[in-house]
Design an enzyme around this catalytic site. Sequence first.
Site, mmCIF file in Angstrom:
data_model
loop_
_atom_site.group_PDB
_atom_site.id
_atom_site.type_symbol
_atom_site.label_atom_id
_atom_site.label_comp_id
_atom_site.label_asym_id
_atom_site.label_seq_id
_atom_site.Cartn_x
_atom_site.Cartn_y
_atom_site.Cartn_z
ATOM 1 N N GLU A 269 0.662 -1.144 0.326
ATOM 2 C CA GLU A 269 0.195 -0.100 -0.303
ATOM 3 C C GLU A 269 0.644 0.812 0.078
ATOM 4 O O GLU A 269 0.628 2.374 0.506
ATOM 5 C CB GLU A 269 -0.735 -0.050 1.362
ATOM 6 C CG GLU A 269 -2.288 -0.713 1.167
ATOM 7 C CD GLU A 269 -2.580 -0.794 2.797
ATOM 8 O OE1 GLU A 269 -1.834 -0.313 3.531
ATOM 9 O OE2 GLU A 269 -3.647 -1.389 3.112
ATOM 10 N N GLY A 271 1.638 5.015 -0.893
ATOM 11 C CA GLY A 271 1.231 6.621 -1.373
ATOM 12 C C GLY A 271 2.296 6.925 -1.653
ATOM 13 O O GLY A 271 2.838 7.849 -3.030
ATOM 14 N N ARG A 272 3.452 7.935 0.067
ATOM 15 C CA ARG A 272 4.224 8.725 -0.565
ATOM 16 C C ARG A 272 5.030 8.239 -1.717
ATOM 17 O O ARG A 272 5.741 9.289 -2.628
ATOM 18 C CB ARG A 272 5.169 8.763 0.776
ATOM 19 C CG ARG A 272 6.641 9.862 0.809
ATOM 20 C CD ARG A 272 7.347 9.755 1.930
ATOM 21 N NE ARG A 272 6.131 9.770 2.755
ATOM 22 C CZ ARG A 272 5.995 10.145 3.920
ATOM 23 N NH1 ARG A 272 5.793 11.636 3.360
ATOM 24 N NH2 ARG A 272 5.182 10.397 4.891
ATOM 25 N N TYR A 312 5.344 18.196 11.115
ATOM 26 C CA TYR A 312 6.465 16.826 11.020
ATOM 27 C C TYR A 312 7.719 17.427 11.363
ATOM 28 O O TYR A 312 8.602 16.874 11.303
ATOM 29 C CB TYR A 312 6.256 15.932 10.061
ATOM 30 C CG TYR A 312 4.807 15.792 9.789
ATOM 31 C CD1 TYR A 312 3.842 14.992 10.770
ATOM 32 C CD2 TYR A 312 4.777 15.501 8.756
ATOM 33 C CE1 TYR A 312 2.959 15.130 10.437
ATOM 34 C CE2 TYR A 312 3.635 14.923 7.682
ATOM 35 C CZ TYR A 312 2.076 14.436 8.641
ATOM 36 O OH TYR A 312 1.459 14.153 8.420
ATOM 37 N N CYS A 345 -1.034 34.336 9.311
ATOM 38 C CA CYS A 345 -0.544 34.378 10.952
ATOM 39 C C CYS A 345 -0.573 33.713 11.698
ATOM 40 O O CYS A 345 -1.348 33.417 12.696
ATOM 41 C CB CYS A 345 -1.349 35.197 11.342
ATOM 42 S SG CYS A 345 -2.411 36.316 9.748
ATOM 43 N N GLU A 346 0.538 33.052 11.928
ATOM 44 C CA GLU A 346 0.621 31.670 12.905
ATOM 45 C C GLU A 346 2.820 31.782 13.164
ATOM 46 O O GLU A 346 3.667 31.866 11.884
ATOM 47 C CB GLU A 346 0.583 30.409 12.164
ATOM 48 C CG GLU A 346 -0.967 30.675 12.489
ATOM 49 C CD GLU A 346 -1.911 30.332 13.164
ATOM 50 O OE1 GLU A 346 -1.356 29.894 14.621
ATOM 51 O OE2 GLU A 346 -3.240 30.590 13.180
HETATM 52 C C1 LIG Z 1 -1.673 6.658 4.930
HETATM 53 C C2 LIG Z 1 -1.344 4.685 4.957
HETATM 54 C C3 LIG Z 1 -0.363 4.415 3.705
HETATM 55 C C4 LIG Z 1 0.789 5.008 3.163
HETATM 56 O O1 LIG Z 1 1.597 5.255 3.766
HETATM 57 P P1 LIG Z 1 2.803 5.904 2.539
HETATM 58 O O2 LIG Z 1 3.952 5.705 3.677
HETATM 59 O O3 LIG Z 1 2.642 7.314 2.096
HETATM 60 O O4 LIG Z 1 3.589 5.089 1.964
HETATM 61 C C5 LIG Z 1 -0.997 2.926 3.860
HETATM 62 N N1 LIG Z 1 -2.077 2.185 4.241
HETATM 63 C C6 LIG Z 1 -2.356 2.789 5.442
HETATM 64 C C7 LIG Z 1 -3.668 1.934 5.452
HETATM 65 C C8 LIG Z 1 -2.162 3.932 5.622
HETATM 66 O O5 LIG Z 1 -3.084 4.741 6.270
#
Ligand SMILES: *Cc1c(COP(=O)(O)O)cnc(C)c1O
Length: 418
Positions: A269, A271-272, A312, A345-346
């Site tokens: 899974e 994302g990044r 972060y 404004c922070e």
């Molecule tokens: C956010 C998330 C990802 C993706 O994480 P990355 O660090 O972006 O690869 C995968 N699985 C779940 C359940 C997530 O919440």
Amino acid sequence: MRQVTDAFNFYQGNNPRELAAEYGSPLYVYNERIFRQRCKEMIKLSTYPKFGVNYAIKANTNLTLLKIAREEGCTADISSAGEAMAAMAAGFKPSELLFVVNNVSAEELEYAVKLGITVSVDSLSQLDTLGQVNTGGRIALRFNPGIGGGHHEKVITGGDGTKFGIMPEYIPEVKNLLAKYNLKLIGINHHIGSQNWGDLYLEGVGALLDLARQFDDLEFIDLGGGFAIPYQKQSGEKPLDLQAIGSTLDKLLFDFSKSYGKELTFLIEPGRYLTAECGVLLGTVHSTKTCGEARYAGTDLGFSVLKRPTLYDSHHDIEIYRDEKSDTPLDDANKQIINIVGNQCESGDYIAKERQLPPLQKGDVLGVLDAGAYGYAMACQYNHRSRPAEILIQQDNTTKLIRRRDTHEDIIANMQGL
Ligand SMILES: *Cc1c(COP(=O)(O)O)cnc(C)c1O
């Protein structure tokens, strides 16, 4: 100052100053070629025959990118009904989605179940709700096999002290609930956190596979995301060694499937990993000042545009694109320590803290690198600032607007009762 984007051929002949002038600043710029490349790398991470990539779309939900991810063969990991709608609007079928929920309402579960989307719940309490909503149905579960890690405590989602996942000691209660609602457990997943390098990821995979043996007849095991990208390329940081990860992963998956006695599907899974490096955020310097010892360059890149540094303390490399007609060329020789801040404004509103850069000037366009993941996706309208536009540099080098900037009317559209 262009070394990283040049090395990636990021702009493919387009001039970032001209892009900012044409589409407005700030501006998210994505590169289609790099995005497709990252999808391909993940899809061939393992040679296991039933290996698939569930793109965790929360990293970047632009519909054009979702459509491209699907073309590249990804399925999708979604975290809300809204993300389900976005994925389907981009062409994903319900059967191509895994809804990994955390603390959602019965109505949201019902929405997904009615469409035929597989739902993975991550607590006994949500399993009970899902049992009521989907009695006799096929479901998945998210476990927390005790391993967690990430670039910041706010992104660690496994191990002790996280709200995510079912701890293995609750497996007897899980089995009772599965029986009570006549549920078929078809898959399990986990996700240990974000921005992890190979060893911890593989340790997590090992722990999940051990746990999987406690369930018969699974159809899939989803090994989570969190693959790291090098945010400090200007200092020589190297990318993940996908070959090394892939060969260990292969061994784990083939061995597991042999001992489990079934060729089940394995998913990851990311994302990044898929979207971070295909995005650069462009912004403009509007002021410079010194306060005590500290130098500031004030930009239109507030945290409403890119929240990661504020949220972060994340590092993003910065490139400077100066007007060629300027009589002060960018010169490494007289670098100084400078803070790049935004227009909100922070006092926590910064993009880069204490960076060694040539003196910045009004009118400089800045490129914030690796901004394609959790960039626009976390943008907001604080201070009534418009969320920026997004454009795509297509494979033929032309650019296309893939989301327009908010207008003032967009920002006030939901208000009523004047
Ligand atoms: C956010 C998330 C990802 C993706 O994480 P990355 O660090 O972006 O690869 C995968 N699985 C779940 C359940 C997530 O919440």
